[in-house]
Design an enzyme around this catalytic site. Structure first.
Site, PDB file in Angstrom:
ATOM      1  N   SER A 178       0.838  -1.191   0.000  1.00  0.00           N
ATOM      2  CA  SER A 178       0.000   0.000   0.000  1.00  0.00           C
ATOM      3  C   SER A 178       0.881   1.253   0.000  1.00  0.00           C
ATOM      4  O   SER A 178       1.753   1.364  -0.847  1.00  0.00           O
ATOM      5  CB  SER A 178      -0.946  -0.065   1.205  1.00  0.00           C
ATOM      6  OG  SER A 178      -2.070   0.721   0.962  1.00  0.00           O
TER       7      SER A 178
ATOM      8  N   HIS B  37      -7.189  -6.032   1.172  1.00  0.00           N
ATOM      9  CA  HIS B  37      -6.012  -5.216   0.872  1.00  0.00           C
ATOM     10  C   HIS B  37      -4.818  -5.698   1.706  1.00  0.00           C
ATOM     11  O   HIS B  37      -4.922  -5.845   2.927  1.00  0.00           O
ATOM     12  CB  HIS B  37      -6.382  -3.764   1.226  1.00  0.00           C
ATOM     13  CG  HIS B  37      -5.342  -2.746   0.848  1.00  0.00           C
ATOM     14  ND1 HIS B  37      -4.622  -2.771  -0.323  1.00  0.00           N
ATOM     15  CD2 HIS B  37      -4.915  -1.637   1.519  1.00  0.00           C
ATOM     16  CE1 HIS B  37      -3.801  -1.732  -0.368  1.00  0.00           C
ATOM     17  NE2 HIS B  37      -3.964  -1.035   0.737  1.00  0.00           N
TER      18      HIS B  37
HETATM   19  C1  MCU Z   1      -2.722   2.265  -1.439  1.00  0.00           C
HETATM   20  O1  MCU Z   1      -2.082   3.062  -0.461  1.00  0.00           O
HETATM   21  C2  MCU Z   1      -2.776   3.948   0.365  1.00  0.00           C
HETATM   22  C3  MCU Z   1      -3.661   4.880  -0.409  1.00  0.00           C
HETATM   23  O2  MCU Z   1      -2.871   5.599  -1.347  1.00  0.00           O
HETATM   24  C4  MCU Z   1      -4.348   5.852   0.536  1.00  0.00           C
HETATM   25  O3  MCU Z   1      -5.255   6.688  -0.160  1.00  0.00           O
HETATM   26  C5  MCU Z   1      -5.074   5.147   1.642  1.00  0.00           C
HETATM   27  O4  MCU Z   1      -5.440   6.072   2.597  1.00  0.00           O
HETATM   28  O5  MCU Z   1      -4.203   4.252   2.266  1.00  0.00           O
HETATM   29  C6  MCU Z   1      -3.613   3.262   1.473  1.00  0.00           C
HETATM   30  C7  MCU Z   1      -2.781   2.474   2.428  1.00  0.00           C
HETATM   31  O6  MCU Z   1      -1.639   2.771   2.666  1.00  0.00           O
HETATM   32  O7  MCU Z   1      -3.430   1.526   3.097  1.00  0.00           O
HETATM   33  C8  MCU Z   1      -2.763   0.829   4.116  1.00  0.00           C
END
Ligand code: MCU
Length: 412
Positions: free
Chosen positions: A225, A359
């Site tokens: 992420s 996720h």
């Molecule tokens: C996918 O990574 C991020 C995303 O860019 C954000 O918008 C969200 O808030 O968090 C994601 C993440 O890091 O989830 C753990």
């Protein structure tokens, strides 16, 4: 915007001079720093101090230099790579500082300590290192805030506390973290750039510890992420990384800004450049001026990923979370792969996009792809790394002709 419809002039806002003044600090690493495994030609045409960008609705051509010259050889690619690296620093990531004058450290038990001094300021940070028992050197996986991959047998783990180097709580994190203690709160480097700098310092220290049992030719990096965006940045900015394994990095990582804007425009809520800078400090303040006009950028994230070529990259994405922009990560990364193809090493780069899981919960459907890359690039074993795979039956409806108006050469 139509291609060629608009231009914008961009001063070099990085705090360092252009490469025409070799006695001063350079905005980008020297060729030996950026490509120790591929020295390439001795000199590349530097970018001008002031850049003029032409709007482009397509993904910019990896094989044409800023000044219009064509990339026809592998040596040309090394120069184009340096140029893309500098363009990305000037527009999205801020300046990556070179290795500071003093970097020392030690490994005690599982704790690796890194001490860095720069112009009278000093910081220390640590990473936890777990080395499999036995004898002989082993590959190592550097993980940002822990790995979300299945554990890799025979591979050491190095856990990097990236938030300690540059915080990423929200937009209020700007300038917070040890990187900024050293370089100042106003330094242009984004959090992700600062993390890449931090991992480079860990590798600097490992280089001084020949008995650590970590094989420095077999380093991988991962994160999921937001930390997957970081893992991709580290692979892109640090050529001592052999294998880059970003997981579900989505927008800001494996997605292209242009494609994500297009998805948003067609009515699916997804993360775009305009949104991402209101959420966190992953990008430099330099990026703010472009987020509502990404067609003006001379790059996109296919070129960001291509900084890793010819080294190995497996992009592990999620095919079913709209926010990550699955069509964008797919289109962007299959386009990036053309650079590896041009270099004659297409199988050093894989794209694997599967859904049906939460996720950052690595699904067993991607095990084979991961193991093939780990076996081949960390363990010198056989592995079928021809990976351009998704469970999306019509490959997200991605139409290459909408995004690519250039051809892929074979570089000699
Ligand atoms: C996918 O990574 C991020 C995303 O860019 C954000 O918008 C969200 O808030 O968090 C994601 C993440 O890091 O989830 C753990």
């Amino acid at each position: 915007c139509l291609p060629g419809a608009a231009t914008s002039t961009v001063p070099n806002t990085t705090p360092t001079p252009t490469p025409t003044t070799p006695t001063q600090t350079q905005p980008t690493p020297t060729p030996t720093q950026s490509q120790p495994t591929n020295p390439g030609p001795v000199s590349c045409q530097p970018l001008p101090a002031t850049l003029t960008f032409k709007a482009n609705t397509k993904l910019p051509d990896p094989f044409t230099f800023y000044d219009g010259r064509k990339v026809t050889s592998k040596a040309d690619w090394e120069c184009r790579r340096q140029e893309i690296f500098e363009l990305l620093q000037r527009t999205e990531f801020g300046t990556l500082p070179p290795k500071p004058s003093s970097v020392t450290g030690s490994l005690s038990g599982t704790s690796l300590t890194v001490n860095v001094s720069h112009e009278g300021k000093s910081i220390s940070f640590s990473a936890s290192v777990n080395i499999p028992s036995g004898s002989g050197n082993v590959p190592a996986l550097i993980a940002l805030a822990g790995s979300s991959l299945p554990s890799l047998s025979g591979v050491a783990s190095i856990n990097f506390n990236n938030d300690d180097i540059a915080a990423q709580a929200n937009t209020g994190s700007r300038g917070n973290g040890k990187f900024y203690t050293l370089y100042g709160r106003d330094h242009s480097a984004s959090a992700m750039t600062a993390w890449a700098w931090g991992v480079s310092r860990i590798i600097d220290v490992l280089e001084t510890l020949p008995n650590s049992r970590i094989d420095l030719k077999k380093l991988a990096v991962t994160g999921c992420s937001r930390n997957g965006k970081g893992a991709m940045t580290i692979g892109a900015f640090e050529p001592r990384i052999a294998l880059t394994l970003p997981q579900e990095s989505g927008s800001g990582g494996a997605a292209c800004w242009r494609l994500s804007d297009d998805i948003q425009k067609s009515g699916t809520s997804t993360q775009t450049a305009s949104q991402i800078v209101t959420e966190n400090v992953w990008f430099s303040p330099l990026f703010n001026q472009y987020t509502s006009r990404v067609n003006d950028l001379p790059t996109d994230h296919h070129l960001f990923a291509a900084l890793i070529a010819p080294r190995a990259l497996l992009v592990i994405e999620h095919s079913g979370i709209d926010w990550l922009g699955p069509k964008s990560t797919w289109g962007c990364m299959v386009t990036a792969r053309k650079v590896w193809e041009a270099l004659g090493v297409a199988d050093n780069m894989g794209v694997s996009s599967y859904g049906g899981h939460n996720h950052c919960q690595f699904p067993s459907s991607q095990n084979g792809d991961l193991n093939a890359f780990v076996n081949k690039f960390l363990k010198d074993q056989d592995g079928n790394t021809t990976v351009v795979k998704t469970d999306n039956s019509n490959r997200f409806g991605y139409q290459e002709s909408q995004w690519v108006d250039w051809t892929t050469p074979t570089l000699s």
